[in-house]
Design a protein around this motif. Structure first.
Motif, mmCIF file in Angstrom:
data_model
loop_
_atom_site.group_PDB
_atom_site.id
_atom_site.type_symbol
_atom_site.label_atom_id
_atom_site.label_comp_id
_atom_site.label_asym_id
_atom_site.label_seq_id
_atom_site.Cartn_x
_atom_site.Cartn_y
_atom_site.Cartn_z
ATOM 1 N N TYR A 107 -0.631 -1.288 -4.447
ATOM 2 C CA TYR A 107 -2.189 -0.753 -4.189
ATOM 3 C C TYR A 107 -2.159 0.712 -3.860
ATOM 4 O O TYR A 107 -1.172 1.010 -2.963
ATOM 5 C CB TYR A 107 -2.947 -1.409 -2.821
ATOM 6 C CG TYR A 107 -4.050 -0.900 -2.690
ATOM 7 C CD1 TYR A 107 -5.121 -0.907 -3.670
ATOM 8 C CD2 TYR A 107 -4.363 -0.541 -1.494
ATOM 9 C CE1 TYR A 107 -6.504 -0.448 -3.521
ATOM 10 C CE2 TYR A 107 -5.775 -0.007 -1.140
ATOM 11 C CZ TYR A 107 -6.820 -0.062 -2.117
ATOM 12 O OH TYR A 107 -8.034 0.297 -1.648
ATOM 13 N N ASP A 108 -2.827 1.707 -4.546
ATOM 14 C CA ASP A 108 -2.552 3.151 -4.448
ATOM 15 C C ASP A 108 -3.769 3.826 -3.754
ATOM 16 O O ASP A 108 -3.989 4.794 -3.589
ATOM 17 C CB ASP A 108 -2.282 3.878 -5.635
ATOM 18 C CG ASP A 108 -3.395 3.844 -6.554
ATOM 19 O OD1 ASP A 108 -4.383 3.291 -6.233
ATOM 20 O OD2 ASP A 108 -3.095 4.364 -7.773
ATOM 21 N N GLY A 109 -4.564 2.951 -3.006
ATOM 22 C CA GLY A 109 -5.855 3.151 -2.413
ATOM 23 C C GLY A 109 -7.018 3.118 -3.124
ATOM 24 O O GLY A 109 -8.182 2.861 -2.678
ATOM 25 N N ASP A 169 0.935 -1.103 0.069
ATOM 26 C CA ASP A 169 -0.149 0.072 0.012
ATOM 27 C C ASP A 169 0.880 1.142 -0.019
ATOM 28 O O ASP A 169 1.371 1.705 1.107
ATOM 29 C CB ASP A 169 -0.820 0.101 1.217
ATOM 30 C CG ASP A 169 -1.933 1.231 1.189
ATOM 31 O OD1 ASP A 169 -1.731 2.356 0.595
ATOM 32 O OD2 ASP A 169 -2.887 0.836 1.773
ATOM 33 N N ARG A 202 -0.481 4.474 2.288
ATOM 34 C CA ARG A 202 -0.310 4.204 3.626
ATOM 35 C C ARG A 202 0.830 3.945 4.185
ATOM 36 O O ARG A 202 1.271 3.640 5.503
ATOM 37 C CB ARG A 202 -1.448 3.578 4.177
ATOM 38 C CG ARG A 202 -2.923 3.939 4.012
ATOM 39 C CD ARG A 202 -3.943 3.235 4.574
ATOM 40 N NE ARG A 202 -5.265 3.518 4.044
ATOM 41 C CZ ARG A 202 -6.074 3.374 2.953
ATOM 42 N NH1 ARG A 202 -5.240 2.424 2.087
ATOM 43 N NH2 ARG A 202 -7.078 4.005 2.554
ATOM 44 N N TYR A 236 -5.210 -1.586 -8.047
ATOM 45 C CA TYR A 236 -3.825 -2.321 -7.725
ATOM 46 C C TYR A 236 -3.152 -2.400 -9.297
ATOM 47 O O TYR A 236 -3.941 -2.342 -10.186
ATOM 48 C CB TYR A 236 -4.361 -3.649 -7.698
ATOM 49 C CG TYR A 236 -4.851 -4.009 -6.194
ATOM 50 C CD1 TYR A 236 -4.096 -4.151 -5.247
ATOM 51 C CD2 TYR A 236 -6.311 -3.948 -5.832
ATOM 52 C CE1 TYR A 236 -4.540 -4.593 -3.744
ATOM 53 C CE2 TYR A 236 -6.688 -3.828 -4.777
ATOM 54 C CZ TYR A 236 -5.996 -4.386 -3.587
ATOM 55 O OH TYR A 236 -6.362 -4.620 -2.572
ATOM 56 N N HIS A 287 2.340 -2.677 4.351
ATOM 57 C CA HIS A 287 2.099 -3.927 3.628
ATOM 58 C C HIS A 287 1.125 -5.173 4.183
ATOM 59 O O HIS A 287 1.338 -4.983 5.341
ATOM 60 C CB HIS A 287 3.546 -4.395 2.878
ATOM 61 C CG HIS A 287 4.051 -5.046 4.015
ATOM 62 N ND1 HIS A 287 4.974 -4.330 4.978
ATOM 63 C CD2 HIS A 287 4.298 -6.370 4.548
ATOM 64 C CE1 HIS A 287 5.505 -5.107 5.547
ATOM 65 N NE2 HIS A 287 5.127 -6.284 5.509
#
Length: 186
Positions: A161-163, A138, A141, A166, A144
């Protein structure tokens, strides 16, 4: 995939009756064929590059990213969705209505729709089905999540993952090389 009393069922045991030993190494049977190749981890040269392989932002990005690690085209994403649906239906105790946030049968139908997003539940299920540790990085945030670590699988893949999206993560020796030369399973 077998039927028990009219209900779908999958075999998730670590060592199943169809498992084989070759040269002292356990080769677990796959619960069912979801069309992915059995790819073993590659050796990694420390002089390469970690790269983000962008996949389509079409609501199937999680499935595209996992499939990408196994060098599968985006068209295989529906097979991964179906595999998740079958796993949920096979274990209504683990994947209860409360856990899924909706009735199990409704969830199984919903996750097969190409407009439905995947997340932690799907990554956890895919890790078990593919017998592969999946690390979701992530990047918003700075954390991981690791799926399947308790099983000590011999291979690992990474997704970014960017929020809201994916992508696949890969290792390459030169960013100018074509993506099919990437190392994606570690």
């Amino acid at each position: 995939f077998v039927t028990k009393g009219g209900q779908p069922s999958l075999q998730f045991s670590e060592v199943g009756e169809n498992d084989k030993k070759e040269e002292g190494i356990l080769q677990p049977s796959v619960p069912f064929d979801i069309g992915l190749f059995d790819v073993e981890p590659s050796l990694v040269d420390p002089e390469g590059f970690v790269v983000r392989r962008v996949v389509d932002a079409d609501n199937s990005c999680l499935f595209h990213s996992v499939g990408n690690a196994f060098q599968q085209p985006p068209t295989k994403s529906s097979m991964l969705r179906l595999a998740v649906a079958k796993a949920v239906l096979a274990d209504p105790v683990m994947y209860s209505d409360a856990f899924l946030g909706r009735p199990t049968a409704e969830y199984a139908s919903w996750i097969q729709e190409s407009t439905s997003w995947g997340g932690q539940i799907e990554l956890s299920i895919l890790s078990g089905l593919l017998r592969t540790e999946i690390i979701a990085l992530d990047i918003i945030r700075n954390r991981h999540d690791i799926y399947g670590t308790e099983h000590k699988y011999s291979r690992r893949i990474y997704v970014i993952y960017d929020g809201i999206h994916y992508d696949a993560m890969a290792y390459c020796f030169d960013p100018q090389l074509p993506p099919d030369m990437d190392i994606r399973i570690f």
